[in-house]
Design an enzyme around this catalytic site. Sequence first.
Site, PDB file in Angstrom:
ATOM      1  N   GLY A 342      16.131 -13.779   9.837  1.00  0.00           N
ATOM      2  CA  GLY A 342      17.691 -14.028  10.118  1.00  0.00           C
ATOM      3  C   GLY A 342      17.680 -14.252  11.587  1.00  0.00           C
ATOM      4  O   GLY A 342      18.711 -15.170  12.073  1.00  0.00           O
ATOM      5  N   ALA A 343      17.064 -13.520  12.574  1.00  0.00           N
ATOM      6  CA  ALA A 343      17.255 -13.554  13.803  1.00  0.00           C
ATOM      7  C   ALA A 343      16.475 -12.745  14.645  1.00  0.00           C
ATOM      8  O   ALA A 343      15.702 -12.014  13.842  1.00  0.00           O
ATOM      9  CB  ALA A 343      18.880 -13.030  14.282  1.00  0.00           C
ATOM     10  N   MET A 344      16.180 -13.057  15.805  1.00  0.00           N
ATOM     11  CA  MET A 344      15.161 -12.363  16.708  1.00  0.00           C
ATOM     12  C   MET A 344      15.754 -11.912  18.017  1.00  0.00           C
ATOM     13  O   MET A 344      16.065 -12.802  18.709  1.00  0.00           O
ATOM     14  CB  MET A 344      13.811 -12.931  16.742  1.00  0.00           C
ATOM     15  CG  MET A 344      12.669 -12.352  17.447  1.00  0.00           C
ATOM     16  SD  MET A 344      12.127 -10.775  16.817  1.00  0.00           S
ATOM     17  CE  MET A 344      11.793 -10.011  18.216  1.00  0.00           C
ATOM     18  N   GLU A 345      15.573 -10.510  18.466  1.00  0.00           N
ATOM     19  CA  GLU A 345      16.112 -10.205  19.648  1.00  0.00           C
ATOM     20  C   GLU A 345      15.408 -10.262  20.753  1.00  0.00           C
ATOM     21  O   GLU A 345      15.373  -9.502  21.618  1.00  0.00           O
ATOM     22  CB  GLU A 345      16.631  -8.558  19.447  1.00  0.00           C
ATOM     23  CG  GLU A 345      15.023  -7.789  19.261  1.00  0.00           C
ATOM     24  CD  GLU A 345      14.612  -7.590  18.101  1.00  0.00           C
ATOM     25  OE1 GLU A 345      13.757  -6.594  17.766  1.00  0.00           O
ATOM     26  OE2 GLU A 345      14.928  -8.317  16.963  1.00  0.00           O
ATOM     27  N   ASN A 346      15.062 -11.380  21.182  1.00  0.00           N
ATOM     28  CA  ASN A 346      14.044 -11.792  22.271  1.00  0.00           C
ATOM     29  C   ASN A 346      15.216 -11.700  23.372  1.00  0.00           C
ATOM     30  O   ASN A 346      16.285 -11.917  23.465  1.00  0.00           O
ATOM     31  CB  ASN A 346      13.704 -13.253  22.237  1.00  0.00           C
ATOM     32  CG  ASN A 346      12.988 -13.774  20.965  1.00  0.00           C
ATOM     33  OD1 ASN A 346      12.277 -13.159  20.681  1.00  0.00           O
ATOM     34  ND2 ASN A 346      13.515 -14.730  20.485  1.00  0.00           N
ATOM     35  N   GLU A 379      21.678  -8.095  16.807  1.00  0.00           N
ATOM     36  CA  GLU A 379      20.707  -8.303  17.738  1.00  0.00           C
ATOM     37  C   GLU A 379      20.874  -7.928  19.257  1.00  0.00           C
ATOM     38  O   GLU A 379      20.200  -7.719  19.979  1.00  0.00           O
ATOM     39  CB  GLU A 379      20.457  -9.911  17.761  1.00  0.00           C
ATOM     40  CG  GLU A 379      20.174 -10.738  16.462  1.00  0.00           C
ATOM     41  CD  GLU A 379      18.846  -9.906  15.722  1.00  0.00           C
ATOM     42  OE1 GLU A 379      17.989  -9.574  16.613  1.00  0.00           O
ATOM     43  OE2 GLU A 379      19.037  -9.623  14.595  1.00  0.00           O
ATOM     44  N   HIS A 382      19.882  -4.283  20.072  1.00  0.00           N
ATOM     45  CA  HIS A 382      18.592  -4.347  20.393  1.00  0.00           C
ATOM     46  C   HIS A 382      18.388  -4.641  21.940  1.00  0.00           C
ATOM     47  O   HIS A 382      17.175  -4.154  22.403  1.00  0.00           O
ATOM     48  CB  HIS A 382      17.751  -5.471  19.835  1.00  0.00           C
ATOM     49  CG  HIS A 382      17.148  -4.990  18.377  1.00  0.00           C
ATOM     50  ND1 HIS A 382      16.745  -3.616  18.156  1.00  0.00           N
ATOM     51  CD2 HIS A 382      17.268  -5.683  17.033  1.00  0.00           C
ATOM     52  CE1 HIS A 382      16.420  -3.740  16.661  1.00  0.00           C
ATOM     53  NE2 HIS A 382      16.837  -4.832  16.102  1.00  0.00           N
ATOM     54  N   GLU A 401      15.060  -0.775  14.249  1.00  0.00           N
ATOM     55  CA  GLU A 401      15.571  -1.678  13.009  1.00  0.00           C
ATOM     56  C   GLU A 401      16.790  -0.768  12.549  1.00  0.00           C
ATOM     57  O   GLU A 401      17.857  -1.323  12.202  1.00  0.00           O
ATOM     58  CB  GLU A 401      14.748  -2.404  12.326  1.00  0.00           C
ATOM     59  CG  GLU A 401      13.705  -3.352  12.896  1.00  0.00           C
ATOM     60  CD  GLU A 401      14.534  -4.341  13.535  1.00  0.00           C
ATOM     61  OE1 GLU A 401      15.618  -4.383  13.320  1.00  0.00           O
ATOM     62  OE2 GLU A 401      13.766  -5.149  14.258  1.00  0.00           O
TER      63      GLU A 401
END
Length: 956
Positions: A342-346, A379, A382, A401
Amino acid sequence: MGKGYYISRHLATAAMVLAAIALLTIIALSVVYNREKSKNAAKFTNATTSPVPPTQKTSNEPWDKYRLPDTLSPEYYNVTLWPRLVKNANGMYIFTGISGVMFTCVKKTDLILIHSNKLNLTLFKGHHAKLTGQSGVTAPAIKTTWFQMETQYLVIQLEGKLKPGKSYWLYTEFTGELADDLEGFYRSEYMEDGEKKIIAITQMQATYARKAFPCFDEPGMKAVFHITLIHDLETTALSLTNYFVFVLNERPNLCVTIFGPTKKMSTYLIAFVVSDFKYISAKDKKGVLVRIWARKKAIEDGQGNYALKITQPILEFFEKYYNTSYPLSKSDQIALPDFNSGAMENWGLVAYRETALLYDPQTSANGNKQRVVTVVSHELAHMWFGNLVTLKWWNDLWLNEGFASYVEYLGADYAEPTWDMKDQTILYDLQRAFAVDSLTSSHPLSRKEEEVNTPSEISEMFNTISYSKGAAVLKMLSEFLTEPVFAKGLSNYLKQFAFGSSVYTDLWDHLQKAVDQTPGVKLPYSVHEIMNRWILQMGFPVITIDTRTGNVSQKHFLLEPEAVVDRKSEFNYEWFVPIKWMKKQQVQDQLWLLQKSGTLNLVNKNEWVLANLHVSGYFRVNYDLGNWERLLSQLESGHQVIPVVNRAQILDDAFNLARASIINITLALRTTKYLLHERKYIPWEAALRNLNYFFQLFDRSEVYGAMQAYLKKQVKPLFEYFGNISSNWTAVPSGHTDQFTQIIALSLACSTGVEGCRELTRNWFKKWMQNPHNNVIHPNLRSTVYCNAIAAGGAEEWNFGWQMFQKATVAAEAVKLRSALACTKVPWLLNRYLEYTMNPEKIRKQDATSTIGYIASNIIGQSLAWDFVRANWDYFFKMYGTGSFSFSRLISDITYRFCTPFELSQLKRFQKDNAETGFGSGTRALQQAIEKTTAKIKWLAENKEPVHQWFLSESA
């Protein structure tokens, strides 16, 4: 080309030096590129000229273990990558790169292990890397190198020993495929203005950074990263930090983007993108630059405006909540056409599916807007919890998470204070976690490190337990500590472990210190002693209150009460349980249940008792029959007296207690009778979820007709209510959650045949078909309308929906149509749709498994989907089985309706037939499917007839 923004004087000077290096890099990479043109496409594996040593699976050699040894510690990387956005002579998209990593030797060793997967490394004098010493240190010569395929290592054996405390530099050159597999460094394709666009993007979590460049790919192996990207002049390169762009005189169609050094961070948080996207931007009060990036048309149409609006207040909230400044100077957020998660916390470049970041006021529903605010909040949470302080290993994924899943509602509530976001945790975390954690195939939140090793085992940790149970348990912890104490301990924890990694006990230590420093906060045991029972053993208790005696007891809740739990627990499946409760309308002091049983102080035994007030605890509640009767009476005579989240709790607890044969099923069904008077979203949604379980149990049996008649009677007042307040469905309610309840009213009314509902949806859809450029259906109602109209129609309606899906320029609208196309009752259309999921030109890879799930939710499509997946198991396992977070959901979806002995035998046969191929990250989901089916078979044998008779009597 997007313009870069300038950086500090010192960094600019450094950038000039790096630019010179980049020029040399281009030459080196060109040589590699030209060499690659002559290679066969099959070379894109970890094939090497050096043989792989013939080790056995039982080998105890370091390269046969999935965890890196503790001999080396990376300090910083220099990585230069050049993605080609056009095909080479072999018809492939590739990238070339060079990477250097400086590491310190911690323990004397003659072995270097570094992760590398699906990269072709250049040979230097017969070896795959070069090693030099730093600060006058002489590095030992490389003896031999090879790839260890199973554990994904580049193995480097040395002729001498590395010296503890000394630093070394490992250099590699490589080529990789810019594939469309949604992993590592990959490509995404989309159409814009009739032109195919190619972009290069990344997804490193959990074990894919090694597919972009050789690295020590474990979360605890933090380092500083210097990233340089070479790309076409008309594109923009993004990464985690500020950048400096150089146009090359030698290559006028190319430019070099050099990014400033990152903070010390984990490999799975690295990100870079090369695209021709546009952005909108703003700066917050502290000067942090916030930008929303997306396709040009999406930005021009204003689809990024809402995300930009809410990002700043959410960052502001978390800075206050954590009592720690945002650690970076910018916050880029980018919406990608193809993204598996869904999304990624880069860290500094957060990546999203388009549906999770973009919102179009003209075509997106209220639910799409809520999804944007919750995902953005998750996100951004994070950025501190997970990025600033990172877990040491994936066995504690829940800490990352679960925490973000809990506080996302706090951040969203701050951004949208009128939406009652905090109450929705009961639906989207607590009740979702209960459904999985009541199975014997569940697992503890924190698992032993040795239980989580392979990439598939790591991917399997990204599940409901880690996210939703983690959130529910942390919410309970915050409730009994009080929010100020919880936040204080959290702030101190973040300060101590900033830019490092930790384990969950470190958080317990700081929360305990906060308790000790706060007068008036008393716990019966330490935070460690209380919380270890919740995270080191799976499951949760059902608390039973007998109002006749005041006795309170606990027992491990299992949907199959006679099931045997294989996993032993040092706590014997007992918990320290904080119970908030009320008598009638009077809130009582919190009770701690510290043993199997305790006592409540009940003076008047004729008043109803309600436990788990505001659903602050992670447990279910049962009562003696007399108290159940008093609660049911209160619901029917004046349900508003009971808090709205507790009305949802009563419904959900009752149905699940009945599924576990703890209470009679007719008692659970009676909790729905008061719904004639209910207008709030959360109780209706809780009821609908449990009733949907009944739908899938009975929609192939004689029970279905009587159930439909009863539900039609219950939902009709709600349908009429919203018809009245919306001027006969021409408007939407002003309240945020009221809009969700309106959707339930329309959906359930149409599915049960309430007069006028189906005609309404068919007429709306017909008008749209007559004028495709003017969709009069309100975005909130489109999912329901599309599904009902396509279900009632045939090929004409389906083909129209497919055309509109292909033309959709708003991702949220495309999802509504993609889901609705699965509603058709025409088998050949469903079979054709299933075939589309294996064609990325028709259904994107990121959407394939969920599309099959939509089809499986259709009574006509369920068996078709099951047969289709079984027939193509090798394909789906190869594409999604070893790393995709959605793979376990696919297995759950296609087996959701299973409830007969024949279907159970099919499941077991499927398990046996594919044992050699395996089930990867879906292994546990398959075990759960077998367990759920077994439980449903037994439950139906005991309860089908009484359920049928109850619906017959109540629908008359």
